[in-house]
Design a protein around this motif. Structure first.
Motif: not given
Length: 249
Positions: A154-166
Motif C-alpha cells: 500500500v505504501l508503495a502506491n502512495v502518491a503524496s503525504y498530506e499535511e492534514n486530513v482535509r
C-alpha cells in the motif's frame, strides 16, 4: 447543571486552535456560541494537530486547543501552556477509506489498496490521521485475510503525504487519487466520494481532547466555549457531523 456563561466584554475575540477534521462541526458550533454571547467572535486556526501543537509551543496566542489525538495535546501540555489536568476527551472518530464516486481504481475491497498502480494519498505520519492510517496497515498485515506485505504494498502506491486530513479528502474528491484514508466524520455531507468501511478489528478509535490554555487572554469565555462543546447541544451537533461521544461526556 451547567453554569451561565459569563458576560462577554464588547468585541471579544476567542481564538480556537482545532484539528482540521473539526472544521465543519466547529464552524457551526461557533455560530451558535457567538449568537448566545453577543460581542464574542470565535475565530479558528484549523490545521493538522501536530502543526497546531508546534505553534502553541512557539508561543502563538490561543485560547482553546482541540486536538485529534493525545500525542499532540501532550506536546502542548509539555510546553507549559496547558495544565496537565485540563484536557477532556470530547469526541471520538474512526477511519474510513475514501474513494471517488466513479471509482477509477476499481477498489472493491480493502485488499485492493495494495494493487499495483493504485494511486493513494495519506496524511503524513506526524499528523494524527496519518499515524492512525499506518496503525491500520500494521493490523491488516498481521491479519490472515491480507498478505504479509500489505503495508509495504500500500505504501508503495502512495502518491503524496498530506499535511492534514482535509487535504487527503480534497485530493480524492478532485479525482487526483484513487483512494485515501480519512475519518468517518469527513464524509458527512460531502458529494463526489464514497466510503469503504474498515472493520472494527482493524480500525482505530481516535480520541479528541480539548483544553483551555492557561495563559488565555479570555479564560472565562474560553471555559464557556468548552462547556458549550461538552453540552447536550454541542454533543448533538458533533454527532450530526459523524463524531462519536467522548469519555468526558
Amino acid at each position: 447543571m451547567a453554569t451561565e456563561p459569563p458576560e462577554a466584554e464588547p468585541e471579544t475575540t476567542l481564538t480556537v486552535f482545532a484539528a482540521a477534521s473539526l472544521t465543519d462541526a466547529f464552524t457551526e458550533i461557533a455560530a451558535a456560541f457567538d449568537s448566545d454571547n453577543p460581542g464574542v467572535t470565535t475565530v479558528f486556526n484549523f490545521a493538522g494537530s501536530n502543526q497546531l501543537a508546534t505553534q502553541i509551543n512557539e508561543g502563538a496566542p490561543a485560547d482553546v486547543f482541540a486536538s485529534a489525538n493525545h500525542t499532540q495535546m501532550d506536546a502542548a501540555v509539555e510546553s507549559g501552556r496547558i495544565d496537565a489536568d485540563a484536557p477532556t476527551v470530547f469526541v471520538t472518530n474512526r477511519l474510513v477509506v475514501v474513494i471517488p464516486a466513479d471509482n477509477p481504481g476499481d477498489i472493491q475491497t480493502l485488499q485492493d489498496l495494495a494493487n499495483p498502480g493504485t494511486l493513494i494519498v495519506l496524511a503524513a505520519a506526524e499528523v494524527p490521521v496519518g499515524k492512525y492510517s499506518l496503525e491500520f496497515l500494521d493490523k491488516a498485515s498481521a491479519d490472515p485475510a491480507f498478505s504479509e506485505t500489505f503495508r509495504e504494498d500500500v505504501l508503495a502506491n502512495v502518491a503524496s503525504y498530506e499535511e492534514n486530513v482535509r487535504s487527503v479528502l480534497n485530493k480524492v474528491s478532485l479525482g487526483e487519487a484513487d483512494a485515501g484514508i480519512v475519518y468517518t466524520s469527513d464524509l458527512v455531507g460531502v458529494e463526489g466520494v464514497s466510503g469503504l468501511e474498515i472493520p472494527d478489528e482493524l480500525n482505530l478509535v481516535a480520541e479528541y481532547p480539548i483544553a483551555i490554555l492557561n495563559d488565555s487572554a479570555n479564560s472565562e469565555m474560553a471555559a464557556a466555549f468548552v462547556e458549550f462543546v461538552l453540552s447536550d447541544g454541542g454533543r448533538a451537533l458533533l454527532a450530526e457531523y459523524g463524531f462519536g461521544p467522548g469519555t468526558g461526556q
